[in-house]
Design an enzyme around this catalytic site. Structure first.
Site, PDB file in Angstrom:
ATOM      1  N   LYS A 185     -13.483  -7.389  -4.697  1.00 48.81           N
ATOM      2  CA  LYS A 185     -12.610  -7.139  -5.850  1.00 48.81           C
ATOM      3  C   LYS A 185     -11.880  -8.399  -6.291  1.00 48.81           C
ATOM      4  O   LYS A 185     -11.890  -8.775  -7.462  1.00 48.81           O
ATOM      5  CB  LYS A 185     -11.563  -6.065  -5.512  1.00 48.81           C
ATOM      6  CG  LYS A 185     -12.076  -4.666  -5.360  1.00 48.81           C
ATOM      7  CD  LYS A 185     -10.959  -3.656  -5.339  1.00 48.81           C
ATOM      8  CE  LYS A 185      -9.824  -3.995  -4.401  1.00 48.81           C
ATOM      9  NZ  LYS A 185     -10.229  -4.145  -3.003  1.00 48.81           N
ATOM     10  N   THR A 186     -11.192  -9.039  -5.330  1.00 44.52           N
ATOM     11  CA  THR A 186     -10.425 -10.236  -5.669  1.00 44.52           C
ATOM     12  C   THR A 186     -11.345 -11.368  -6.112  1.00 44.52           C
ATOM     13  O   THR A 186     -11.109 -12.041  -7.118  1.00 44.52           O
ATOM     14  CB  THR A 186      -9.585 -10.689  -4.465  1.00 44.52           C
ATOM     15  OG1 THR A 186      -8.645  -9.661  -4.137  1.00 44.52           O
ATOM     16  CG2 THR A 186      -8.828 -11.976  -4.770  1.00 44.52           C
ATOM     17  N   LYS A 192       0.808  -1.204   0.000  1.00 42.34           N
ATOM     18  CA  LYS A 192       0.000   0.000   0.000  1.00 42.34           C
ATOM     19  C   LYS A 192       0.852   1.269   0.000  1.00 42.34           C
ATOM     20  O   LYS A 192       0.412   2.311  -0.500  1.00 42.34           O
ATOM     21  CB  LYS A 192      -0.947   0.001   1.201  1.00 42.34           C
ATOM     22  CG  LYS A 192      -2.080  -1.014   1.082  1.00 42.34           C
ATOM     23  CD  LYS A 192      -2.885  -0.850  -0.207  1.00 42.34           C
ATOM     24  CE  LYS A 192      -4.085  -1.791  -0.239  1.00 42.34           C
ATOM     25  NZ  LYS A 192      -4.809  -1.721  -1.541  1.00 42.34           N
ATOM     26  N   ASP A 210      -6.278  -5.858  -7.559  1.00 37.43           N
ATOM     27  CA  ASP A 210      -6.352  -4.770  -6.582  1.00 37.43           C
ATOM     28  C   ASP A 210      -5.914  -3.398  -7.079  1.00 37.43           C
ATOM     29  O   ASP A 210      -6.491  -2.403  -6.684  1.00 37.43           O
ATOM     30  CB  ASP A 210      -5.521  -5.133  -5.351  1.00 37.43           C
ATOM     31  CG  ASP A 210      -5.818  -4.266  -4.149  1.00 37.43           C
ATOM     32  OD1 ASP A 210      -6.999  -4.109  -3.803  1.00 37.43           O
ATOM     33  OD2 ASP A 210      -4.864  -3.732  -3.548  1.00 37.43           O
TER      34      ASP A 210
END
Length: 517
Positions: free
Chosen positions: A232-233, A191, A247
């Site tokens: 999302k995944t 991140k 991602d």
């Protein structure tokens, strides 16, 4: 040739560079950083930090960052404070004969927007994580290099270094350096780099996205925006589709590209039946299982959240049989905004016009789930602009203007999806089964029949398809799913007001930002 780390460490430090997956697993086991599951995944625990330390992230305020960062909600650090911290990191790296792990990687599948990533870490596990999550190194990356100094065990005195706590994630754009200390949660590494890319890419006319993506046999791309826990995944890793990434992506004039080289999937309630590709990937030799409980036979108990609900599995894209080899694709045909609505009032699916697309993109509504950030308990409604506010550090309008320009120049359908609850709020209603959401998504990807009728939902003004092949029509009418329509109306109006109040904070006026695309 002088290595990039020579200025940081003494001859007493054993610098181990660019090991392959097998060697890094063996180093982690030798260092007692984790154990192997029955299927060969490296199982590690991250201690007190099982999620991001969001309140301990800083950005150095300098000539580069001053005009680019939207400082509201971002902690600023002075350049000299960063240098003082870096000196302490280097001192700790050299405090005794030890091994350090160096990884040279990159991000950005489109080499026109590539960034070199160098990691110096005390832990083989995190070197393996970087090997999974980032891409092969590039000799001369277009956007230069960033170096991460990573030390989970460093002990920092907050008073001495002007920190909120002994934990720090500090980004210095002018120096191209990141310090991560006091937390073993691997997600901080990925991140931090995503945050960097979200600042660098817009200057090049590229929209960075907190989103998953796949491509089908007809070369049609689907994008899934969403916060952690919204799907999302799960939805991007679908049988019959080629996974571009789960991602982090960018959209440029040439199309879409994956920023990363791996996946960092949530594992809570993961099943082989529901998500076969992810299940097999996280149970493979070389994968990292983070904060996952094992049974007496050393097999993962993915339904056990006694450590955290934010258990994770890290693996390279090559572990997915249908992953894209290039990480590239054309401009998307469909974009889905995923929201896990805790109030249970948003429809399962709605088609958005261009104005609504901007509104819901800037709103980034979902239910924030426990475990994704330190100190978060329970579930609450939350807004995170661009579906990734902690990582999108420019003003929200910068990203919205880029999305708007791309939508205006390409034919694309934008949809709002509720992957949360129906027939009542969390605690009373039911969460949409994955099979229902998958059927809705697949139906739209195939293309709705030309005679599909849409109705206008009363509270939010959303356009709802009255039928989707393979989907029970009852799931398409959110109000009708409630036993008491009046209670739905009250809850829906409450949520609408929350949307309105939030939007006033992030969109006070029309932006005049210009980007060449």
């Amino acid at each position: 040739m002088i290595s990039w780390w020579n200025e940081c460490v003494s001859d007493k430090v054993n610098c181990i560079q660019n090991l392959d997956m097998d060697a890094l697993v063996k180093e982690a086991l030798k260092n007692k950083e984790g154990i192997l599951s029955a299927d060969g995944a490296l199982v590690v625990q991250t201690g007190s930090f099982t999620g991001r330390a969001a309140d301990d992230k800083y950005v150095v305020r300098d000539n580069y960052s001053d005009s680019r960062i939207h400082w509201e909600g971002v902690k600023a650090m002075k350049p000299d404070a960063f240098e003082k911290l870096k000196t302490e990191f280097i001192r700790d790296f050299n405090r005794e004969p030890r091994s350090l792990y160096m990884m040279e990687r990159s991000v950005g599948a489109d080499e026109n927007y590539s960034l070199g990533v160098r990691l110096m870490t005390t832990h083989a596990t995190h070197a393996l994580f970087a090997r999974h999550m980032f891409r092969d190194s590039i000799k001369n990356p277009e956007m230069g290099f960033f170096t991460i100094f990573h030390n989970p065990n460093i002990v920092l005195d907050p008073k001495t270094f002007g920190l909120r706590s002994p934990t720090v994630i500090a980004i210095n754009f002018e120096r191209g350096e990141i310090l991560i200390g006091g937390t073993a949660y691997a997600g901080e590494v990925k991140k931090a780099i995503f945050s960097v890319m979200n600042v660098l890419l817009p200057d090049r006319g590229v929209l960075p996205m907190h989103a998953g993506s796949n491509i089908d046999e007809n070369n049609k791309v689907t994008v899934f925006f969403g916060l952690s826990g919204t799907g999302k995944t799960t939805l991007s890793t679908d049988e019959g589709k080629y996974l571009i990434g789960d991602d982090e992506h960018g959209i440029s004039p040439a199309g879409i590209f994956n920023i990363e080289g791996g996946c960092y999937a949530k594992t809570y309630n993961l099943t082989e039946k529901g998500e076969p590709q992810v299940y097999h990937a996280v149970n493979s030799y070389g994968a990292i299982l983070e904060n996952v409980v094992l049974d007496e036979n050393k097999r993962p108990k993915f339904d056990d959240k006694s450590i955290t609900e934010n258990g994770r599995g890290s693996y390279p894209l090559t572990f997915i049989s249908d992953a894209s080899e290039t990480g590239l694709g054309p401009f998307p045909s469909n974009i889905f905004f995923l929201s896990a609505d805790a109030m249970g009032v948003l429809p399962a699916i709605a088609k958005l016009d261009s104005e609504q697309a901007m509104y819901y993109f800037l709103s980034g509504y979902t239910a924030k789930l426990a475990g994704t950030e330190v100190g978060l308990a329970g579930i609450k409604a939350a807004f995170s602009h661009c579906f990734g506010a902690p990582f999108m550090m420019r003003h929200p309008q910068h990203y919205a203007e880029l999305l708007k320009k791309y939508l205006e120049s390409h034919k694309v359908n934008v949809w709002l999806v509720n992957t949360g609850w129906y027939a009542g709020p969390y605690g009373e209603g039911t969460r949409y089964d994955l099979s229902i959401t998958r059927s809705i998504i697949r139906g739209i990807q195939k293309g709705l029949p030309d005679n599909t009728r849409f109705s206008r939902e009363a509270v939010f003004g959303l356009s709802i398809p009255e039928s989707i092949p393979g989907v029970e029509s009852k799931f398409l009418n959110a109000r009708a799913l409630w036993s008491d329509g009046r209670k739905y109306d009250v809850m829906a109006q409450n949520l609408k007001q929350l949307f309105s109040d939030n939007y006033k904070k992030i969109s006070p006026e029309t932006s005049t930002i210009e980007y060449q695309i």
